[in-house]
Motif scaffolding. Structure first.
Motif, PDB file in Angstrom:
ATOM      1  N   SER A 180      39.927  60.585  -6.289  1.00  0.00           N
ATOM      2  CA  SER A 180      39.693  61.153  -4.959  1.00  0.00           C
ATOM      3  C   SER A 180      39.703  62.683  -4.998  1.00  0.00           C
ATOM      4  O   SER A 180      38.779  63.330  -4.500  1.00  0.00           O
ATOM      5  CB  SER A 180      40.752  60.632  -3.992  1.00  0.00           C
ATOM      6  OG  SER A 180      40.632  61.259  -2.756  1.00  0.00           O
ATOM      7  N   TYR A 181      40.742  63.248  -5.618  1.00  0.00           N
ATOM      8  CA  TYR A 181      40.798  64.716  -5.733  1.00  0.00           C
ATOM      9  C   TYR A 181      39.564  65.227  -6.475  1.00  0.00           C
ATOM     10  O   TYR A 181      39.029  66.278  -6.149  1.00  0.00           O
ATOM     11  CB  TYR A 181      42.047  65.144  -6.505  1.00  0.00           C
ATOM     12  CG  TYR A 181      43.343  64.926  -5.771  1.00  0.00           C
ATOM     13  CD1 TYR A 181      43.470  65.327  -4.437  1.00  0.00           C
ATOM     14  CD2 TYR A 181      44.446  64.354  -6.398  1.00  0.00           C
ATOM     15  CE1 TYR A 181      44.662  65.139  -3.758  1.00  0.00           C
ATOM     16  CE2 TYR A 181      45.636  64.162  -5.728  1.00  0.00           C
ATOM     17  CZ  TYR A 181      45.740  64.549  -4.413  1.00  0.00           C
ATOM     18  OH  TYR A 181      46.913  64.362  -3.748  1.00  0.00           O
ATOM     19  N   GLY A 182      39.133  64.475  -7.480  1.00  0.00           N
ATOM     20  CA  GLY A 182      38.013  64.888  -8.312  1.00  0.00           C
ATOM     21  C   GLY A 182      36.711  65.019  -7.538  1.00  0.00           C
ATOM     22  O   GLY A 182      35.767  65.626  -8.010  1.00  0.00           O
ATOM     23  N   MET A 183      36.656  64.408  -6.351  1.00  0.00           N
ATOM     24  CA  MET A 183      35.446  64.531  -5.547  1.00  0.00           C
ATOM     25  C   MET A 183      35.595  65.566  -4.450  1.00  0.00           C
ATOM     26  O   MET A 183      34.808  65.607  -3.508  1.00  0.00           O
ATOM     27  CB  MET A 183      35.089  63.180  -4.948  1.00  0.00           C
ATOM     28  CG  MET A 183      34.318  62.331  -5.932  1.00  0.00           C
ATOM     29  SD  MET A 183      33.869  60.765  -5.233  1.00  0.00           S
ATOM     30  CE  MET A 183      35.429  59.943  -5.310  1.00  0.00           C
ATOM     31  N   GLY A 184      36.656  66.346  -4.545  1.00  0.00           N
ATOM     32  CA  GLY A 184      36.831  67.410  -3.562  1.00  0.00           C
ATOM     33  C   GLY A 184      37.562  66.967  -2.304  1.00  0.00           C
ATOM     34  O   GLY A 184      37.500  67.655  -1.286  1.00  0.00           O
ATOM     35  N   ALA A 185      38.229  65.807  -2.349  1.00  0.00           N
ATOM     36  CA  ALA A 185      38.998  65.374  -1.188  1.00  0.00           C
ATOM     37  C   ALA A 185      40.250  66.236  -1.055  1.00  0.00           C
ATOM     38  O   ALA A 185      40.815  66.675  -2.051  1.00  0.00           O
ATOM     39  CB  ALA A 185      39.396  63.911  -1.336  1.00  0.00           C
ATOM     40  N   THR A 186      40.664  66.489   0.183  1.00  0.00           N
ATOM     41  CA  THR A 186      41.912  67.216   0.376  1.00  0.00           C
ATOM     42  C   THR A 186      43.071  66.248   0.156  1.00  0.00           C
ATOM     43  O   THR A 186      42.880  65.048   0.020  1.00  0.00           O
ATOM     44  CB  THR A 186      42.027  67.761   1.811  1.00  0.00           C
ATOM     45  OG1 THR A 186      41.996  66.651   2.702  1.00  0.00           O
ATOM     46  CG2 THR A 186      40.884  68.696   2.133  1.00  0.00           C
ATOM     47  N   LYS A 187      44.258  66.814   0.133  1.00  0.00           N
ATOM     48  CA  LYS A 187      45.439  65.979  -0.078  1.00  0.00           C
ATOM     49  C   LYS A 187      45.561  64.928   1.029  1.00  0.00           C
ATOM     50  O   LYS A 187      45.818  63.759   0.768  1.00  0.00           O
ATOM     51  CB  LYS A 187      46.679  66.856  -0.098  1.00  0.00           C
ATOM     52  CG  LYS A 187      47.814  66.196  -0.820  1.00  0.00           C
ATOM     53  CD  LYS A 187      48.711  67.238  -1.419  1.00  0.00           C
ATOM     54  CE  LYS A 187      49.499  66.637  -2.538  1.00  0.00           C
ATOM     55  NZ  LYS A 187      50.207  67.596  -3.323  1.00  0.00           N
ATOM     56  N   GLN A 189      43.217  63.687   3.003  1.00  0.00           N
ATOM     57  CA  GLN A 189      42.191  62.652   2.896  1.00  0.00           C
ATOM     58  C   GLN A 189      42.552  61.643   1.817  1.00  0.00           C
ATOM     59  O   GLN A 189      42.397  60.436   1.998  1.00  0.00           O
ATOM     60  CB  GLN A 189      40.834  63.295   2.557  1.00  0.00           C
ATOM     61  CG  GLN A 189      40.195  63.991   3.744  1.00  0.00           C
ATOM     62  CD  GLN A 189      38.917  64.729   3.369  1.00  0.00           C
ATOM     63  OE1 GLN A 189      38.844  65.337   2.308  1.00  0.00           O
ATOM     64  NE2 GLN A 189      37.925  64.667   4.229  1.00  0.00           N
ATOM     65  N   THR A 190      43.076  62.153   0.704  1.00  0.00           N
ATOM     66  CA  THR A 190      43.461  61.262  -0.386  1.00  0.00           C
ATOM     67  C   THR A 190      44.622  60.353   0.033  1.00  0.00           C
ATOM     68  O   THR A 190      44.628  59.154  -0.252  1.00  0.00           O
ATOM     69  CB  THR A 190      43.865  62.091  -1.620  1.00  0.00           C
ATOM     70  OG1 THR A 190      42.785  62.963  -1.943  1.00  0.00           O
ATOM     71  CG2 THR A 190      44.171  61.211  -2.807  1.00  0.00           C
ATOM     72  N   LYS A 193      43.229  57.823   2.837  1.00  0.00           N
ATOM     73  CA  LYS A 193      42.229  56.822   2.489  1.00  0.00           C
ATOM     74  C   LYS A 193      42.545  56.071   1.206  1.00  0.00           C
ATOM     75  O   LYS A 193      42.054  54.976   1.000  1.00  0.00           O
ATOM     76  CB  LYS A 193      40.859  57.491   2.332  1.00  0.00           C
ATOM     77  CG  LYS A 193      40.423  58.137   3.624  1.00  0.00           C
ATOM     78  CD  LYS A 193      38.959  58.433   3.612  1.00  0.00           C
ATOM     79  CE  LYS A 193      38.533  58.815   5.020  1.00  0.00           C
ATOM     80  NZ  LYS A 193      37.117  59.023   5.143  1.00  0.00           N
TER      81      LYS A 193
END
Lengths: 294, 277
Positions: A180-187, A189-190, A193
């Motif tokens: 999730s982080y690797g796709m640019g999600a914020t903390k 959002q991770t 979701k």
């Protein structure tokens, strides 16, 4: 070659197998011990109380006359307390767990806080009763109402919930949040979701255990001065109330005066167990649903 | 819609670039690493790394376990910061902007630089939800657009034909190789410029590995790819340039053909001929 012979000596093999079966029986007996004691307890309670349970017992008001007494007031009291305990513990408990596990910097302060939370989970419940009496009943001047009782019980089970929710969050595989982080999600959002959905089943199990503890607690309620002989039903958060464990406690206490009170206590225990059983089943159903969806 | 057309234009431009092959035009440097040092608490994991990664090439990083190759690739999208106690000095310029001084938001960087991990790590969700995860967190909600992204990404990852009839099934039901290609599709869905791959085939069987390798050769046309691998044959098969790392240092960095046929450094030669590692 000597060594190899030692490996294949049959008598040694038998000794190992014997040892294995001895340990197996020891573990089996330990399990059996718990189950038997529990079974005896439940059977005794059922024998004493089952006859006394009918619709009237569940739906009527309290009375000093044993054959007219009912526990609707105590059931409502317990439910009202849960109305306070459930949201307070879930929001504060899961929130603290998320902060401690996912946001705060790992360091000495963090481990100091975590150690203390774990210690709080072991503090005797009567101490929480004193805290509740000071903070909610006296200082906030709420009196011995549903809100005060609920907040006290919420404090009591919060450490349990925080610790179990933290463990649930920690158990979510790191490679999922990495993706999730690797796709640019914020903390957030991770967390929202990926981490929370994955941890939810375990968090639910933890919260049900915590809530069961809150439902069954008596000591803090006695300290708060929750009455047992209360005729009117509680109708809101600021009403005085009694709860199922209080009812059980006083009836057991007074069974030396009126013999039937012992039966009433047993019958109330059955109802309390039933409520706990229903709660646990709901948790399991929700958990299984989530597992299937995932 | 605009996203896809934009992409097409980009592809055309890039195709022109490769066909003209003008020697006067400088190849664009995507990543420019200068004097990078990295510590895990006390451990000095990367030592004075200087590297330039060029656009639309596959750069492979090889080296024995613990040489720092995974650490380096994770520094390129700052995933390495998930490990507590990491410290760096030096600069890594991504398209001219230093990514180590926080002038660029890490979320922004990771939107432009996708990553494929060692172990296939699909989310425990449907294939469709896996691929739309990235676009959704970046605010795309329109169903028709999401459908389009899903198809394009899965096609791009050469797995569309295998999964098109079961997009709503859980990605965990796929084989390891298929899962990894879904992860690549998930990465393509955010339309990155660079794809970082951290030993993407080490958990796969030979046939799946071959498929992923073919895919990488295909992806190279549109994306800049940096791949860490412990498989030297793989590096030789798919990469344009190869970096050989040892004990946290870059020992040799050159055209892949040259590195494997005519290594300049004795240590590189020893490693690729199998004398250690």
């Amino acid at each position: 070659m000597e060594k190899l012979e030692a490996l294949h000596q049959n008598n040694k093999m038998n000794a190992r197998l014997r040892k294995n079966s001895i340990w197996k029986s020891i573990f089996f007996l330990s399990t059996l011990f718990g189950l038997v004691v529990l079974a005896i307890l439940i059977i005794r309670v059922l024998i004493q109380g089952l006859e006394w349970i009918d619709l009237e017992f569940i739906t009527s008001r309290l009375s000093t006359q044993a054959d007219k007494a009912g526990i609707m007031g105590a059931i409502l009291g317990t439910l009202w307390v849960m109305v306070v305990v459930i949201p307070v513990t879930l929001i504060i408990g899961v929130g603290s767990a998320i902060y401690l596990e996912l946001y705060s910097k790992k360091g000495k302060i963090q481990s100091f806080i975590e150690t203390n939370i774990a210690n709080l989970a072991g503090v005797p419940s009567i101490v929480y009763g004193l805290l509740g009496l000071t903070a909610f009943v006296r200082l906030m001047d709420l009196g011995n109402v549903v809100l005060a009782g609920g907040l006290t019980l919420a404090l009591l089970v919060l450490p349990i919930l925080i610790v179990s929710a933290q463990e649930a969050l920690r158990a979510v595989p790191g490679h999922l949040s990495e993706a999730s982080y690797g796709m640019g999600a914020t903390k957030w959002q991770t967390i929202r979701k990926i981490i929370l959905p994955a941890a939810l089943p375990s968090i639910l199990t933890g919260s049900i255990l915590a809530l069961s503890r809150a439902i069954g607690e008596t000591a803090p309620l006695t300290v708060l001065g929750i009455p047992a002989l209360l005729i009117p039903f509680p109708q809101g958060l600021l009403d005085t109330f009694t709860a199922l464990p209080m009812q059980i406690y006083y009836w057991t206490l007074d069974s030396s005066l009126v013999a039937e009170y012992a039966n009433l206590a047993a019958a109330t225990i059955v109802i309390l167990l039933l409520i706990l059983f229903i709660l646990n089943s709901i948790a399991i159903i929700i958990r299984n649903k989530y597992h299937q969806r995932n | 819609m605009s996203i896809t057309t934009q992409k097409k234009v980009q592809i055309d431009v890039k195709n022109n670039d490769t066909t003209t092959e003008s020697k006067t035009e400088q190849p664009r440097v995507v990543y420019d690493t200068k004097d990078l040092n990295l510590w895990y608490s006390e451990t000095h994991a990367l030592k004075d790394i200087n590297l330039e990664v060029t656009e639309n090439e596959v750069t492979a990083i090889i080296g024995p376990s613990g040489c720092g190759k995974s650490t380096y690739i994770k520094t390129l999208n700052r995933m390495v910061e998930l490990v507590p106690g990491v410290g760096t000095t030096g600069t890594i310029a991504y398209k001219g902007k230093n990514i180590l001084d926080n002038s660029m938001k890490v979320e922004d960087l990771r939107t432009q630089v996708g990553m494929v991990f060692q172990k296939p790590n699909p989310f425990p969700k449907s294939i469709y939800e896996n691929v739309t995860y990235g676009p959704k967190i970046h605010g795309i909600k329109k169903k028709s657009l999401l459908d389009e992204i899903v198809e394009n990404s899965l096609r791009g990852a050469a797995i569309w034909d295998e999964v098109k009839d079961r997009l709503n099934q859980n990605a965990y039901g796929l084989s390891g190789g298929q899962q990894q290609r879904v992860c690549i599709a998930r990465c393509l869905a955010i339309e990155p410029d660079v794809i970082l791959m951290d030993e993407p085939t080490s958990a796969l069987d030979p046939i799946s590995t071959l498929k992923v390798e073919e895919l990488i050769k295909e992806l190279k046309k549109k994306y800049t790819i940096i791949i860490v691998t412990h498989n030297m044959q793989q590096a030789a098969r798919i990469s344009d340039k190869t970096v050989f790392m040892l004990n946290g240092e870059v020992v040799e960095f050159s055209e892949t053909d040259q590195l494997f046929s005519n290594p300049k450094d004795k240590r590189t030669e020893d490693y690729i001929t199998g004398r250690f590692g």
